[in-house]
Design a protein around this motif. Structure first.
Motif, mmCIF file in Angstrom:
data_model
loop_
_atom_site.group_PDB
_atom_site.id
_atom_site.type_symbol
_atom_site.label_atom_id
_atom_site.label_comp_id
_atom_site.label_asym_id
_atom_site.label_seq_id
_atom_site.Cartn_x
_atom_site.Cartn_y
_atom_site.Cartn_z
ATOM 1 N N HIS A 1 72.555 -15.586 -26.388
ATOM 2 C CA HIS A 1 71.181 -15.385 -25.928
ATOM 3 C C HIS A 1 70.399 -16.675 -26.073
ATOM 4 N N ASP A 2 69.365 -16.819 -25.246
ATOM 5 C CA ASP A 2 68.433 -17.958 -25.329
ATOM 6 C C ASP A 2 69.177 -19.293 -25.427
ATOM 7 N N ALA B 1 70.222 -22.893 -23.962
ATOM 8 C CA ALA B 1 69.824 -24.006 -23.099
ATOM 9 C C ALA B 1 71.055 -24.835 -22.754
ATOM 10 N N GLN C 1 66.920 -30.723 -21.145
ATOM 11 C CA GLN C 1 67.313 -29.385 -20.727
ATOM 12 C C GLN C 1 67.354 -29.307 -19.202
ATOM 13 N N PHE D 1 69.012 -22.739 -18.301
ATOM 14 C CA PHE D 1 68.696 -21.821 -19.398
ATOM 15 C C PHE D 1 69.202 -20.424 -19.058
ATOM 16 N N TYR D 2 69.698 -19.727 -20.071
ATOM 17 C CA TYR D 2 70.106 -18.330 -19.945
ATOM 18 C C TYR D 2 69.404 -17.548 -21.049
ATOM 19 N N GLN D 3 68.613 -16.541 -20.657
ATOM 20 C CA GLN D 3 67.865 -15.786 -21.656
ATOM 21 C C GLN D 3 68.735 -14.756 -22.367
ATOM 22 N N LYS E 1 66.364 -19.949 -29.768
ATOM 23 C CA LYS E 1 65.443 -19.038 -30.441
ATOM 24 C C LYS E 1 66.191 -18.218 -31.481
#
Length: 157
Positions: free
Chosen positions: A94-95, A97, A108, A111-113, A141
């Motif tokens: 998760h989160d 970069a 950067q 990005f993948y949330q 994060k």
């Protein structure tokens, strides 16, 4: 390379890429879980084998911002990164970069949330004109994170 075709007011785009440029390339990580390189080495992420069991994939230690870096050994234009997620505990991805560099200054470019699902294949597109030698995936994060990456591929054009 992207090709665009026009026909009767609509456009069709195709993405053309070479083979996986990360295959067999040097890797390193922020850490390795339990310092056990036999089971969790970052080299497993670029060996061309998607997870075959419950070990032999990259597993960082639990830390705030774990990362894995691939050295492409040459500067190349990057289209996207494909990550094969772990078959269990997939939510750990998760989160993330995508950061690139030609020296030590990272920028950067994708990005993948997430979070990802168990066994999901995640494609992370890079900004246009992404050109780099080093590619780093880093969780941005949270506080008690780890990276579990059975395999990753970097497609260049």
């Amino acid at each position: 390379m992207s090709l665009a075709f026009e026909n009767q007011g609509w456009r069709k785009y195709e993405v053309i890429w070479r083979e996986n440029s990360a295959l067999g390339k040097p890797t390193n990580g922020s850490s390795v879980y339990g310092n056990d390189y036999t089971n969790w080495s970052p080299d497993y992420a670029t060996d061309g084998i998607v997870q075959k069991n419950d070990t032999e994939f990259f597993h960082s230690a639990f830390e705030q911002f774990p990362w894995i870096r691939i050295d492409l050994l040459e500067i190349a234009p990057i289209s996207f990164i494909r990550v094969y997620n772990r078959k269990s505990l997939g939510h750990r991805f998760h989160d993330v970069a995508v950061e690139v560099s030609n020296n030590s200054d990272y920028v950067q470019r994708g990005f993948y949330q997430g979070p990802a699902a168990n066994g999901e294949v995640v494609d992370i597109m890079c900004d246009s004109h992404t050109v780099a030698r080093y590619v780093r995936l880093r969780i941005m994060k949270g506080s008690n994170n780890c990276l579990n990456i059975p395999e990753l591929e970097i497609y260049t054009h």
